[in-house]
Design a protein around this motif. Sequence first.
Motif, PDB file in Angstrom:
ATOM      1  N   SER A 145       0.863  -1.168   0.000  1.00 48.24           N
ATOM      2  CA  SER A 145       0.000   0.000   0.000  1.00 48.24           C
ATOM      3  C   SER A 145       0.901   1.220   0.000  1.00 48.24           C
ATOM      4  O   SER A 145       1.999   1.195   0.559  1.00 48.24           O
ATOM      5  CB  SER A 145      -0.937   0.012   1.215  1.00 48.24           C
ATOM      6  N   ALA A 146       0.462   2.283  -0.670  1.00 46.97           N
ATOM      7  CA  ALA A 146       1.325   3.443  -0.835  1.00 46.97           C
ATOM      8  C   ALA A 146       0.496   4.717  -0.799  1.00 46.97           C
ATOM      9  O   ALA A 146      -0.661   4.737  -1.218  1.00 46.97           O
ATOM     10  CB  ALA A 146       2.085   3.356  -2.154  1.00 46.97           C
ATOM     11  N   LEU A 147       1.123   5.773  -0.312  1.00 44.65           N
ATOM     12  CA  LEU A 147       0.463   7.064  -0.200  1.00 44.65           C
ATOM     13  C   LEU A 147       1.412   8.141  -0.704  1.00 44.65           C
ATOM     14  O   LEU A 147       2.601   8.156  -0.342  1.00 44.65           O
ATOM     15  CB  LEU A 147       0.093   7.335   1.257  1.00 44.65           C
ATOM     16  N   LEU A 148       0.899   9.038  -1.550  1.00 40.36           N
ATOM     17  CA  LEU A 148       1.658  10.184  -2.045  1.00 40.36           C
ATOM     18  C   LEU A 148       1.138  11.434  -1.367  1.00 40.36           C
ATOM     19  O   LEU A 148      -0.055  11.734  -1.447  1.00 40.36           O
ATOM     20  CB  LEU A 148       1.513  10.322  -3.562  1.00 40.36           C
ATOM     21  N   VAL A 149       2.034  12.168  -0.729  1.00 38.22           N
ATOM     22  CA  VAL A 149       1.630  13.280   0.122  1.00 38.22           C
ATOM     23  C   VAL A 149       2.367  14.547  -0.308  1.00 38.22           C
ATOM     24  O   VAL A 149       3.574  14.520  -0.568  1.00 38.22           O
ATOM     25  CB  VAL A 149       1.962  12.990   1.604  1.00 38.22           C
ATOM     26  N   GLN A 150       1.650  15.656  -0.360  1.00 39.06           N
ATOM     27  CA  GLN A 150       2.291  16.944  -0.567  1.00 39.06           C
ATOM     28  C   GLN A 150       2.791  17.444   0.781  1.00 39.06           C
ATOM     29  O   GLN A 150       2.008  17.777   1.666  1.00 39.06           O
ATOM     30  CB  GLN A 150       1.318  17.947  -1.181  1.00 39.06           C
ATOM     31  N   CYS A 151       4.101  17.494   0.942  1.00 39.61           N
ATOM     32  CA  CYS A 151       4.725  17.945   2.183  1.00 39.61           C
ATOM     33  C   CYS A 151       5.492  19.222   1.891  1.00 39.61           C
ATOM     34  O   CYS A 151       6.554  19.185   1.257  1.00 39.61           O
ATOM     35  CB  CYS A 151       5.669  16.871   2.738  1.00 39.61           C
ATOM     36  N   ASP A 152       4.961  20.356   2.313  1.00 39.47           N
ATOM     37  CA  ASP A 152       5.617  21.641   2.095  1.00 39.47           C
ATOM     38  C   ASP A 152       6.666  21.847   3.176  1.00 39.47           C
ATOM     39  O   ASP A 152       6.346  22.161   4.322  1.00 39.47           O
ATOM     40  CB  ASP A 152       4.600  22.774   2.129  1.00 39.47           C
ATOM     41  N   MET A 153       7.923  21.649   2.793  1.00 35.24           N
ATOM     42  CA  MET A 153       9.021  21.780   3.743  1.00 35.24           C
ATOM     43  C   MET A 153       9.315  23.246   4.024  1.00 35.24           C
ATOM     44  O   MET A 153       9.131  24.111   3.168  1.00 35.24           O
ATOM     45  CB  MET A 153      10.262  21.086   3.202  1.00 35.24           C
ATOM     46  N   PRO A 154       9.787  23.540   5.221  1.00 34.63           N
ATOM     47  CA  PRO A 154      10.101  24.930   5.558  1.00 34.63           C
ATOM     48  C   PRO A 154      11.419  25.390   4.955  1.00 34.63           C
ATOM     49  O   PRO A 154      12.254  24.583   4.529  1.00 34.63           O
ATOM     50  CB  PRO A 154      10.184  24.894   7.092  1.00 34.63           C
ATOM     51  N   ARG A 162       7.908  21.157  -3.417  1.00 28.96           N
ATOM     52  CA  ARG A 162       6.711  21.246  -4.238  1.00 28.96           C
ATOM     53  C   ARG A 162       6.890  20.594  -5.604  1.00 28.96           C
ATOM     54  O   ARG A 162       5.954  20.560  -6.403  1.00 28.96           O
ATOM     55  CB  ARG A 162       6.290  22.707  -4.379  1.00 28.96           C
ATOM     56  N   GLU A 163       8.077  20.051  -5.864  1.00 24.77           N
ATOM     57  CA  GLU A 163       8.337  19.317  -7.100  1.00 24.77           C
ATOM     58  C   GLU A 163       8.246  17.808  -6.893  1.00 24.77           C
ATOM     59  O   GLU A 163       8.341  17.042  -7.855  1.00 24.77           O
ATOM     60  CB  GLU A 163       9.737  19.652  -7.630  1.00 24.77           C
ATOM     61  N   THR A 199       5.328  12.974   8.410  1.00 26.95           N
ATOM     62  CA  THR A 199       5.082  14.391   8.137  1.00 26.95           C
ATOM     63  C   THR A 199       5.282  15.231   9.397  1.00 26.95           C
ATOM     64  O   THR A 199       5.776  16.355   9.327  1.00 26.95           O
ATOM     65  CB  THR A 199       3.672  14.624   7.572  1.00 26.95           C
ATOM     66  N   ASP A 200       4.917  14.685  10.543  1.00 23.87           N
ATOM     67  CA  ASP A 200       5.157  15.394  11.799  1.00 23.87           C
ATOM     68  C   ASP A 200       6.654  15.545  12.060  1.00 23.87           C
ATOM     69  O   ASP A 200       7.128  16.612  12.474  1.00 23.87           O
ATOM     70  CB  ASP A 200       4.501  14.664  12.971  1.00 23.87           C
ATOM     71  N   ALA A 201       7.412  14.476  11.825  1.00 25.61           N
ATOM     72  CA  ALA A 201       8.854  14.511  12.067  1.00 25.61           C
ATOM     73  C   ALA A 201       9.554  15.502  11.144  1.00 25.61           C
ATOM     74  O   ALA A 201      10.485  16.198  11.555  1.00 25.61           O
ATOM     75  CB  ALA A 201       9.456  13.116  11.906  1.00 25.61           C
ATOM     76  N   LEU A 202       9.104  15.577   9.890  1.00 22.32           N
ATOM     77  CA  LEU A 202       9.723  16.473   8.922  1.00 22.32           C
ATOM     78  C   LEU A 202       9.265  17.916   9.092  1.00 22.32           C
ATOM     79  O   LEU A 202       9.894  18.832   8.558  1.00 22.32           O
ATOM     80  CB  LEU A 202       9.415  16.007   7.498  1.00 22.32           C
ATOM     81  N   GLY A 203       8.162  18.130   9.803  1.00 24.04           N
ATOM     82  CA  GLY A 203       7.656  19.480   9.996  1.00 24.04           C
ATOM     83  C   GLY A 203       7.003  20.059   8.759  1.00 24.04           C
ATOM     84  O   GLY A 203       7.166  21.256   8.472  1.00 24.04           O
ATOM     85  N   CYS A 204       6.248  19.242   8.016  1.00 26.16           N
ATOM     86  CA  CYS A 204       5.555  19.739   6.821  1.00 26.16           C
ATOM     87  C   CYS A 204       4.641  20.907   7.214  1.00 26.16           C
ATOM     88  O   CYS A 204       3.736  20.745   8.030  1.00 26.16           O
ATOM     89  CB  CYS A 204       4.727  18.634   6.179  1.00 26.16           C
ATOM     90  N   GLU A 205       4.881  22.059   6.616  1.00 32.80           N
ATOM     91  CA  GLU A 205       4.172  23.268   7.053  1.00 32.80           C
ATOM     92  C   GLU A 205       2.688  23.240   6.732  1.00 32.80           C
ATOM     93  O   GLU A 205       1.885  23.872   7.416  1.00 32.80           O
ATOM     94  CB  GLU A 205       4.823  24.489   6.419  1.00 32.80           C
ATOM     95  N   ASN A 206       2.289  22.502   5.704  1.00 34.10           N
ATOM     96  CA  ASN A 206       0.878  22.429   5.346  1.00 34.10           C
ATOM     97  C   ASN A 206       0.098  21.413   6.167  1.00 34.10           C
ATOM     98  O   ASN A 206      -1.114  21.290   6.000  1.00 34.10           O
ATOM     99  CB  ASN A 206       0.725  22.108   3.860  1.00 34.10           C
TER     100      ASN A 206
END
Length: 221
Positions: A145-154, A162-163, A199-206
């Motif tokens: 199973s796989a998930l693609l997520v938009q993670c806006d890094m700071p 965003r690429e 995403t929490d660990a990376l700090g995704c701003e969105n």
Amino acid sequence: MLTSGPDALKVLARSTAVLLVVLSLASCTSGGSEARAANPCGIASPSEEEALVREVLDTEGFTTKDYGPTSQLVDKAKRALPVISPKKDVFYTNVCRYSTGDEQGDANATFLAGWVLRDAAVPSTPNDSAYMVNGARGAANGSRSALLVQCDMPGDLGAKSREVWLTADLTFGPSRPDVDQTAKDRRMTLTYLMARRVTDALGCENKPLEKPPVVKPLTAP
């Protein structure tokens, strides 16, 4: 804005193709919210994640193998992100493994995370069930199973993030081509909950996975 349609679904199939770097997320021990922040593989008892792992592995008990601290994941993921390009369009890392034993044939689920270029395209499988979960596009079948997520890094990584997609994957063994829709839904839910720790660990701003998952297939299998 998330890409829809076959291109995004094709990208999801990349999840088991390449494991480029063995880095790790956390010492996967049980604990509460603070433990999860330091050890994203840790599963508290009782918890939704624990129940899902038991259901996915069809077992009452399981062991967890981890591959390192969260700080290592964050550091290497940040260093890998600028390198993603058409020539190197994917980066994966082993995060942890849940299993019923160490023998060949024992049920297991391996969690992977990384980056994949948004226009990278590889074939999907006919058995995929497609999902859109709170804006993240996913797919599940008998082996993964796989998930693609938009993670806006700071900071300086914002434009590059965003690429690409942040990709979170679970691979399952032994592969079961006959899994039903309920089993696929459980696998996608577990993938979402594990991805949220990344995403929490990376700090995704969105804060892309902040909401609880509502997992329903886009189309009937």
